[in-house]
Design an enzyme around this catalytic site. Structure first.
Site, PDB file in Angstrom:
ATOM      1  N   LYS A 176       0.838  -1.181   0.000  1.00  0.00           N
ATOM      2  CA  LYS A 176       0.000   0.000   0.000  1.00  0.00           C
ATOM      3  C   LYS A 176       0.881   1.242   0.000  1.00  0.00           C
ATOM      4  O   LYS A 176       2.036   1.119   0.435  1.00  0.00           O
ATOM      5  CB  LYS A 176      -0.943  -0.019   1.196  1.00  0.00           C
ATOM      6  CG  LYS A 176      -0.240   0.341   2.503  1.00  0.00           C
ATOM      7  CD  LYS A 176      -1.231   0.526   3.594  1.00  0.00           C
ATOM      8  CE  LYS A 176      -0.613   1.047   4.830  1.00  0.00           C
ATOM      9  NZ  LYS A 176      -0.059   2.366   4.881  1.00  0.00           N
ATOM     10  N   LYS A 210      -1.669 -10.371  10.442  1.00  0.00           N
ATOM     11  CA  LYS A 210      -1.567 -10.519  11.903  1.00  0.00           C
ATOM     12  C   LYS A 210      -2.492 -11.653  12.335  1.00  0.00           C
ATOM     13  O   LYS A 210      -3.673 -11.652  11.985  1.00  0.00           O
ATOM     14  CB  LYS A 210      -1.991  -9.222  12.607  1.00  0.00           C
ATOM     15  CG  LYS A 210      -1.028  -8.056  12.388  1.00  0.00           C
ATOM     16  CD  LYS A 210      -1.542  -6.833  13.137  1.00  0.00           C
ATOM     17  CE  LYS A 210      -0.788  -5.573  12.747  1.00  0.00           C
ATOM     18  NZ  LYS A 210       0.481  -5.389  13.418  1.00  0.00           N
ATOM     19  N   GLU A 244      -1.618   4.673  18.032  1.00  0.00           N
ATOM     20  CA  GLU A 244      -0.161   4.520  18.002  1.00  0.00           C
ATOM     21  C   GLU A 244       0.465   5.567  18.907  1.00  0.00           C
ATOM     22  O   GLU A 244       0.007   6.720  18.949  1.00  0.00           O
ATOM     23  CB  GLU A 244       0.356   4.730  16.591  1.00  0.00           C
ATOM     24  CG  GLU A 244      -0.144   3.695  15.608  1.00  0.00           C
ATOM     25  CD  GLU A 244       0.581   3.827  14.281  1.00  0.00           C
ATOM     26  OE1 GLU A 244       1.593   3.149  14.101  1.00  0.00           O
ATOM     27  OE2 GLU A 244       0.130   4.621  13.447  1.00  0.00           O
ATOM     28  N   HIS A 268      -6.028  -0.357   6.886  1.00  0.00           N
ATOM     29  CA  HIS A 268      -6.081  -1.199   8.095  1.00  0.00           C
ATOM     30  C   HIS A 268      -7.453  -1.129   8.785  1.00  0.00           C
ATOM     31  O   HIS A 268      -8.020  -2.159   9.161  1.00  0.00           O
ATOM     32  CB  HIS A 268      -5.000  -0.779   9.099  1.00  0.00           C
ATOM     33  CG  HIS A 268      -3.616  -0.742   8.512  1.00  0.00           C
ATOM     34  ND1 HIS A 268      -3.237  -1.551   7.465  1.00  0.00           N
ATOM     35  CD2 HIS A 268      -2.522  -0.007   8.825  1.00  0.00           C
ATOM     36  CE1 HIS A 268      -1.959  -1.308   7.168  1.00  0.00           C
ATOM     37  NE2 HIS A 268      -1.513  -0.372   7.974  1.00  0.00           N
ATOM     38  N   LYS A 368      -1.725   9.155  15.568  1.00  0.00           N
ATOM     39  CA  LYS A 368      -0.300   9.062  15.920  1.00  0.00           C
ATOM     40  C   LYS A 368      -0.093   9.824  17.217  1.00  0.00           C
ATOM     41  O   LYS A 368      -0.808  10.794  17.501  1.00  0.00           O
ATOM     42  CB  LYS A 368       0.545   9.735  14.846  1.00  0.00           C
ATOM     43  CG  LYS A 368       0.488   9.040  13.493  1.00  0.00           C
ATOM     44  CD  LYS A 368       1.609   8.059  13.347  1.00  0.00           C
ATOM     45  CE  LYS A 368       1.646   7.422  11.978  1.00  0.00           C
ATOM     46  NZ  LYS A 368       2.127   6.046  12.026  1.00  0.00           N
TER      47      LYS A 368
END
Ligand code: BG6
Length: 520
Positions: A176, A210, A244, A268, A368
């Site tokens: 991506k 995952k 994150e 995601h 973030k």
């Protein structure tokens, strides 16, 4: 494999017959050409992953890896880079004897990736290696570990040189972003389809590799007790958090173009929504699962500007303290404009307009430099219709199922029981399953699974083009809305690093009488 009815008794004989033979676990022979072989992605992820597969019971042994890229390196110089990358990014797994053996499978060709002339050497090398594999079927895998802007040009050259469709079992792995919007994604795909068939194209979204993400499907469809309750009759709302604590990590140039919506939401988060919300597939074959994924993505309600005004929150981090360290704001990061309005935080209340999910809000958020790293799916059930126990003021938490994808891989069911004693107090307790505690092992890194699947030709965990387009259909209006807002420079930053994001995000929940699982 098509779905089978479960009518066999589970006895030891049946279980024995289910042991996967070692040969089936192993990958076939392959040549992997890594475009950008000495670049960041190769060093951090690919090369350590390939080494890991080699070390792990020799799941790969019949292979060659050709690093192909701009730096002028000999085979030996490249091997030093590979050796150092494995040491740095897989330190526990590093074994001097094994790495020497691994390195003997590694070659390097230096090239201007946009110059067809420089591909002659590559053709020669592939032909030479093909002879080593003699008659064996081998996979020829092109890994595009380069900046997205040059992928189409590289594919055109491969096509001109007849290195794509005409070669037995050739495959291409793309990272991506697949375009920057729906129009460019379609254009990129048209270009790729001139050279490869859809079945040769492996679009990586590493979230799908995952274990705990794939486990969403296992959890839903390998148990009979959850699925009947997995719908609008029983579920109050769902929260999906991809939080994150890291910043943009030297990727200022990329992030200024992408922002959080293209970087995380378009891929995601969309994949997580699809796995949580899809219908049961009729079997575990790539297209059967991918059909269900695309179906649910197409039912996401597209948001218009009026709706987004009250139901979407975006933001950008300023300076702050993350895990005890002072960190700079987004606008102070390298390669970021001091006036940037690029969002690093996104939250929204969205809906899936199908029979199962009509009217159930999905609250999604990602950012973030938030307070901690956690990816989690929180499913809150409705309250029981009557409060039979305790006093009115006694808290009675609704049931909730919490799937923690990372870092502590966990599934937790929250429920109410009677508190011990002479009074009739309800009390909230948890039933807990933890990957590491239960299995004694951490789940495998995403790339390990994905690269094995590609070599073996299993497309299940790779994004199909129709899904990519459906995701863009949903996020394009968000980007357009944000870009057209009359931003004032002083609007950003609107959250401090190390917090749970802009205050407006809490408002979004409060208005519905709900709250985020984690907030300041
Ligand atoms: C990548 C994004 O796709 O995913 C990064 O480009 C992000 O910005 C990363 O940090 C997160 O991946 P993970 O596996 O650490 O959750």
């Amino acid at each position: 494999m098509a779905a089978e009815l479960i009518d066999r008794p589970v006895n030891s004989k049946y279980l024995e017959s289910c042991d996967i033979p070692f040969e089936e676990k192993k990958a076939g022979s392959f040549i992997m050409v890594i475009f950008g072989g000495a670049g960041d992605l190769s060093r951090r992820k690919l090369l350590p992953t390939l080494y890991h597969l080699f070390k792990d019971k020799r799941l790969i042994d019949d292979f060659y890896i050709i690093g192909f890229g701009k730096p002028d390196l000999s085979d030996n110089e490249y091997r030093v880079i590979v050796n150092d990358a494995v040491k740095e990014f897989l330190n526990d797994d590093y074994d001097k004897k094994i790495i020497d053996d691994f390195l003997s499978h590694i070659l390097y060709l230096s090239a201007d990736l946009l110059n067809p002339e420089d591909y002659r050497l590559l053709c020669g090398k592939i032909n030479e290696l093909k002879k080593i594999f003699k008659n064996k079927d081998f996979n020829l895998i092109y890994y595009m570990a380069v900046q997205p802007g040059i992928v189409s040009d590289i594919i055109n050259i491969l096509d001109e040189l007849k290195l794509c469709k005409d070669i037995l079992r050739s495959k291409i792995i793309l990272e991506k972003p697949f375009g920057i919007d729906k129009v460019s994604a379609i254009k990129l795909n048209d270009n790729i389809l001139n050279a490869f068939d859809e079945k040769q194209i492996y679009r990586i979204d590493h979230y799908l590799g995952k274990d705990t993400v794939l486990n969403i499907l296992f959890f839903r469809f390998a148990n009979s007790i959850f699925e009947p309750l997995w719908n609008r009759r029983y579920i109050d709302h769902i929260q999906i958090t991809v939080s994150e604590d890291i910043g943009i990590e030297h990727r200022g140039k990329f992030y200024e173009q992408a922002g959080v919506v293209r970087d995380i939401v378009q891929n995601h988060i969309m994949q997580l929504i699809a796995l949580v919300a899809c219908e049961p597939p009729v079997g575990f074959e790539a297209d059967l699962i991918r059909d269900e994924i695309v179906k649910v993505l197409r039912t996401l309600r597209i948001m218009d500007a009026e709706y987004m005004k009250n139901n979407v929150v975006m933001g950008q981090y300023g300076r702050g303290n993350v895990n005890g360290n002072e960190v700079c704001g987004y606008r102070e990061e390298k390669d970021v404009s001091q006036k940037s309005i690029v969002p690093t935080y996104f939250a929204a209340r969205i809906f899936i307009d199908n029979w199962r999910w009509a009217q159930v809000p999905f609250y999604i958020r990602t950012g973030k430099r938030l307070a901690k790293r956690i990816t989690e799916i929180y499913v809150q059930y409705k309250q029981p219709p009557l409060k039979l126990f305790g006093r009115l003021c006694d808290p009675m938490e609704p049931n909730a199922l919490i799937i923690t994808v990372q870092p502590d891989e966990n599934i937790l069911l929250r429920m109410s029981v009677k508190y011990p004693g002479i009074y009739n107090h309800p009390y909230t307790v948890n039933m807990d399953f933890n990957y590491e505690k239960s299995f004694g092992i951490k789940s495998i890194p995403a790339y390990t699974r994905l690269i094995m699947d590609c070599i073996k030709g299993d497309l299940t965990l790779f994004a199909r083009q129709d899904a990519v387009e459906a995701m863009w259909s949903f996020v394009d209006p968000i980007n357009k809305w944000w870009e057209n807002l009359p931003h004032k420079i002083s609007d950003s930053p609107n959250y401090d690093a190390g917090t749970w994001g802009p205050a407006d995000a809490s408002e979004l929940m409060l208005r519905d009488g709900r709250k985020w699982r984690f907030e300041d």
